[in-house]
Design an enzyme around this catalytic site. Structure first.
Site, PDB file in Angstrom:
ATOM      1  N   HIS A 151       0.867  -1.054   0.058  1.00 50.73           N
ATOM      2  CA  HIS A 151      -0.056   0.012  -0.054  1.00 50.73           C
ATOM      3  C   HIS A 151       0.862   1.050   0.006  1.00 50.73           C
ATOM      4  CE1 HIS A 151      -3.044   2.863   1.131  1.00 50.73           C
ATOM      5  NE2 HIS A 151      -3.995   1.962   0.860  1.00 50.73           N
ATOM      6  N   GLU A 164      -8.019  -4.908  -0.625  1.00 53.60           N
ATOM      7  CA  GLU A 164      -8.522  -5.358  -1.596  1.00 53.60           C
ATOM      8  C   GLU A 164      -8.440  -6.806  -1.654  1.00 53.60           C
ATOM      9  OE1 GLU A 164      -9.864  -3.768  -3.565  1.00 53.60           O
ATOM     10  OE2 GLU A 164      -8.492  -2.043  -4.603  1.00 53.60           O
TER      11      GLU A 164
HETATM   12  N1  ACO Z   1       3.927  -7.822  -4.472  1.00 47.14           N
HETATM   13  C1  ACO Z   1       5.494  -7.811  -4.758  1.00 47.14           C
HETATM   14  N2  ACO Z   1       6.198  -6.633  -4.768  1.00 47.14           N
HETATM   15  C2  ACO Z   1       5.547  -5.620  -4.401  1.00 47.14           C
HETATM   16  C3  ACO Z   1       4.051  -5.510  -4.038  1.00 47.14           C
HETATM   17  C4  ACO Z   1       3.438  -6.453  -4.333  1.00 47.14           C
HETATM   18  N3  ACO Z   1       2.196  -6.603  -4.102  1.00 47.14           N
HETATM   19  N4  ACO Z   1       3.926  -4.108  -3.688  1.00 47.14           N
HETATM   20  C5  ACO Z   1       5.184  -3.513  -3.648  1.00 47.14           C
HETATM   21  N5  ACO Z   1       6.013  -4.345  -4.225  1.00 47.14           N
HETATM   22  C6  ACO Z   1       7.542  -4.147  -4.224  1.00 47.14           C
HETATM   23  C7  ACO Z   1       7.999  -3.291  -5.532  1.00 47.14           C
HETATM   24  O1  ACO Z   1       8.163  -4.142  -6.382  1.00 47.14           O
HETATM   25  C8  ACO Z   1       9.069  -2.537  -4.960  1.00 47.14           C
HETATM   26  O2  ACO Z   1      10.344  -3.410  -5.038  1.00 47.14           O
HETATM   27  P1  ACO Z   1      11.723  -2.931  -5.496  1.00 47.14           P
HETATM   28  O3  ACO Z   1      11.864  -1.804  -4.284  1.00 47.14           O
HETATM   29  O4  ACO Z   1      12.523  -4.089  -5.269  1.00 47.14           O
HETATM   30  O5  ACO Z   1      11.613  -2.433  -6.854  1.00 47.14           O
HETATM   31  C9  ACO Z   1       8.777  -2.098  -3.523  1.00 47.14           C
HETATM   32  O6  ACO Z   1       7.904  -3.268  -3.155  1.00 47.14           O
HETATM   33  C10 ACO Z   1       7.938  -0.717  -3.497  1.00 47.14           C
HETATM   34  O7  ACO Z   1       7.171  -0.502  -4.625  1.00 47.14           O
HETATM   35  P2  ACO Z   1       6.440   0.633  -4.853  1.00 47.14           P
HETATM   36  O8  ACO Z   1       5.872   0.651  -6.129  1.00 47.14           O
HETATM   37  O9  ACO Z   1       7.363   1.795  -4.334  1.00 47.14           O
HETATM   38  O10 ACO Z   1       5.374   0.606  -3.610  1.00 47.14           O
HETATM   39  P3  ACO Z   1       4.039   1.927  -3.704  1.00 47.14           P
HETATM   40  O11 ACO Z   1       4.050   1.986  -2.262  1.00 47.14           O
HETATM   41  O12 ACO Z   1       4.037   2.630  -4.406  1.00 47.14           O
HETATM   42  O13 ACO Z   1       2.931   0.772  -4.427  1.00 47.14           O
HETATM   43  C11 ACO Z   1       0.802  -0.656  -4.522  1.00 47.14           C
HETATM   44  C12 ACO Z   1       1.622   0.540  -3.680  1.00 47.14           C
HETATM   45  C13 ACO Z   1       0.663   0.287  -6.106  1.00 47.14           C
HETATM   46  C14 ACO Z   1      -0.347  -0.667  -3.869  1.00 47.14           C
HETATM   47  C15 ACO Z   1       1.793  -1.880  -4.599  1.00 47.14           C
HETATM   48  O14 ACO Z   1       1.972  -2.258  -3.521  1.00 47.14           O
HETATM   49  C16 ACO Z   1       0.930  -2.844  -5.606  1.00 47.14           C
HETATM   50  O15 ACO Z   1       1.122  -2.774  -6.730  1.00 47.14           O
HETATM   51  N6  ACO Z   1       0.351  -3.706  -4.791  1.00 47.14           N
HETATM   52  C17 ACO Z   1      -0.337  -4.698  -6.029  1.00 47.14           C
HETATM   53  C18 ACO Z   1      -1.529  -4.299  -6.340  1.00 47.14           C
HETATM   54  C19 ACO Z   1      -2.697  -3.932  -5.093  1.00 47.14           C
HETATM   55  O16 ACO Z   1      -2.868  -4.631  -4.377  1.00 47.14           O
HETATM   56  N7  ACO Z   1      -3.406  -2.916  -5.455  1.00 47.14           N
HETATM   57  C20 ACO Z   1      -4.348  -2.300  -4.234  1.00 47.14           C
HETATM   58  C21 ACO Z   1      -3.994  -1.549  -3.247  1.00 47.14           C
HETATM   59  S1  ACO Z   1      -5.233  -1.132  -2.149  1.00 47.14           S
HETATM   60  C22 ACO Z   1      -5.846   0.309  -2.891  1.00 47.14           C
HETATM   61  O17 ACO Z   1      -5.263   0.982  -3.615  1.00 47.14           O
HETATM   62  C23 ACO Z   1      -7.331   0.742  -2.276  1.00 47.14           C
END
Ligand code: ACO
Length: 370
Positions: free
Chosen positions: A260, A315
């Site tokens: 998140h 989610e």
């Molecule tokens: N699975 C695996 N790796 C992940 C995940 C995940 N679900 N989420 C983040 N990471 C990793 C990224 O690959 C990244 O790794 P790195 O630093 O080695 O490249 C690191 O964690 C940071 O990622 P960011 O993109 O900077 O994290 P951010 O906080 O911006 O992302 C997000 C948040 C978009 C929700 C992300 O966690 C994601 O894509 N999750 C999966 C989709 C999801 O569940 N969406 C619903 C969110 S809840 C809502 O919006 C109501």
């Protein structure tokens, strides 16, 4: 007396804040998200305290001091029932026009047809309309006629009735109530901010909440608990959980329902929804299976991303709750809107009270005229 010189225009901040991260753009008493502590406060209550409240009770909290005349939860229930009947008749002539649209496009069209001169209080009609429209959209896709609302039911019960469950179990109604309450408001998220910007122009309640829905529609916001179910389907059985998840991470994919932007600890909404889904019958074993996927995913994410605390987000359990109470996965964004409409309408009313047009500045980086 010397004329007063016009004041010099204020200079725009020289450094833009992409995504407006950390910019405080409104004062609100509606909700507070503490991403470090994993807390969500809605109108003075921790989300966990509201978990067993009915949606109407939370509407009473959110609309208190903002909407005229002030209504009790019981009066809100009656007003919503009456407004669902109004929404149903407003919808009838438009149903033929939504056949080729996706569920969220259809909801956008129907909501945008709510008339600015409607006699019902606009915040009530907006909240009442989403379940009516969402249920009709689901049924139309199945080739079925819409079910008319029953004004004496609660909003959650009537939602399931209109979907086609003539006599929904109390457990399912409770689970849906918990879902609607859980997503009712969440700080200045993109759709709520959009609704407030439109409200600040005095465009009116319906235009503001349609704007909110348009923002919610994007995959980065209300996009998709649907993919969580796709992931569970694709994993298929217990023996495949770990290899499937490990292979997805090896390919650099993200596990749906984890991580998140704001929460650095567990999303409190995930636990509240986990409680709601755990109280439901699990005839197919889906919920137990999902629990095993969650445990394995958290273990793997901790191993693979030790520096980034990745936890279950709202989610993951949204998908399970909405599936268990009977919604098809392509309607999940619309059901999200049914809950979030509570927050959108309250924010629009709150914004109205400020009377201030939201009009930030930009930092011009184009060429200057010669
Ligand atoms: N699975 C695996 N790796 C992940 C995940 C995940 N679900 N989420 C983040 N990471 C990793 C990224 O690959 C990244 O790794 P790195 O630093 O080695 O490249 C690191 O964690 C940071 O990622 P960011 O993109 O900077 O994290 P951010 O906080 O911006 O992302 C997000 C948040 C978009 C929700 C992300 O966690 C994601 O894509 N999750 C999966 C989709 C999801 O569940 N969406 C619903 C969110 S809840 C809502 O919006 C109501």
């Amino acid at each position: 007396m010397a004329p007063i010189a016009p004041s010099a225009p204020k200079l725009a901040a020289q450094t833009p804040a992409p995504g407006l991260d950390d910019v405080i753009a409104a004062e609100t008493r509606l909700s507070h998200v503490d991403g470090q502590a994993g807390k969500l406060i809605i109108a003075g209550y921790h989300l966990q305290q509201l978990a067993h409240w009915r949606f109407e009770q939370v509407l009473e909290l959110l609309w208190r001091d903002l909407a005229q005349p002030p209504l009790t939860a019981e009066e809100i229930g009656k007003a919503l029932g009456k407004a669902r009947v109004t929404a149903f008749s407003l919808m009838q002539p438009l149903l033929a026009g939504i056949r080729t649209l996706s569920p969220v496009e259809a909801l956008r069209l129907l909501l945008s047809a709510l008339p600015d001169d409607a006699a019902e209080p606009h915040h009530v009609l907006a909240v009442a309309s989403v379940p009516v429209f969402t249920a009709a959209i689901v049924r139309q896709a199945r080739g079925l006629a819409p079910v008319s609302p029953n004004a004496s039911c609660s909003q959650a019960e009537d939602f399931l009735r209109m979907l086609g469950d003539a006599n929904p179990d109390d457990d399912k109604v409770k689970a849906l109530d918990t879902y609607l309450v859980t997503v009712s408001d969440h700080g200045l998220n993109a759709s709520t901010f959009t609704a407030r910007v439109i409200a600040s122009t005095k465009a009116g309640m319906f235009s503001s909440v349609v704007g909110g829905l348009c923002a919610l529609k994007g995959p980065l916001h209300g996009g998709a608990p649907g993919p969580v179910l796709d992931m569970l389907d694709d994993i298929g059985d217990e023996t495949r959980i770990e290899p499937w998840l490990a292979a997805a991470l090896d390919r650099g994919e993200r596990l749906m329902g984890f991580g998140h932007r704001i929460y650095r600890v567990r999303d409190p909404r995930a636990d509240v929804l986990k409680g709601a889904v755990s109280a439901l019958k699990d005839g197919s074993g889906r919920i137990a299976f999902a629990g095993k996927v969650e445990t394995a995913a958290l273990h793997l994410l901790k191993e693979r991303k030790p520096l980034r605390p990745l936890q279950t987000n709202v989610e993951f359990y949204t998908a399970l709750v909405l599936e268990a109470v009977g919604f098809p996965r392509d309607s999940f964004t619309n059901v999200f809107a049914a809950g979030r409409m509570a927050g959108w309408t309250a924010h629009v009313l709150e914004q109205d009270q400020t009377g201030r047009l939201i009009r930030p500045q930009s930092c011009y980086v184009g060429t200057m005229p010669s």
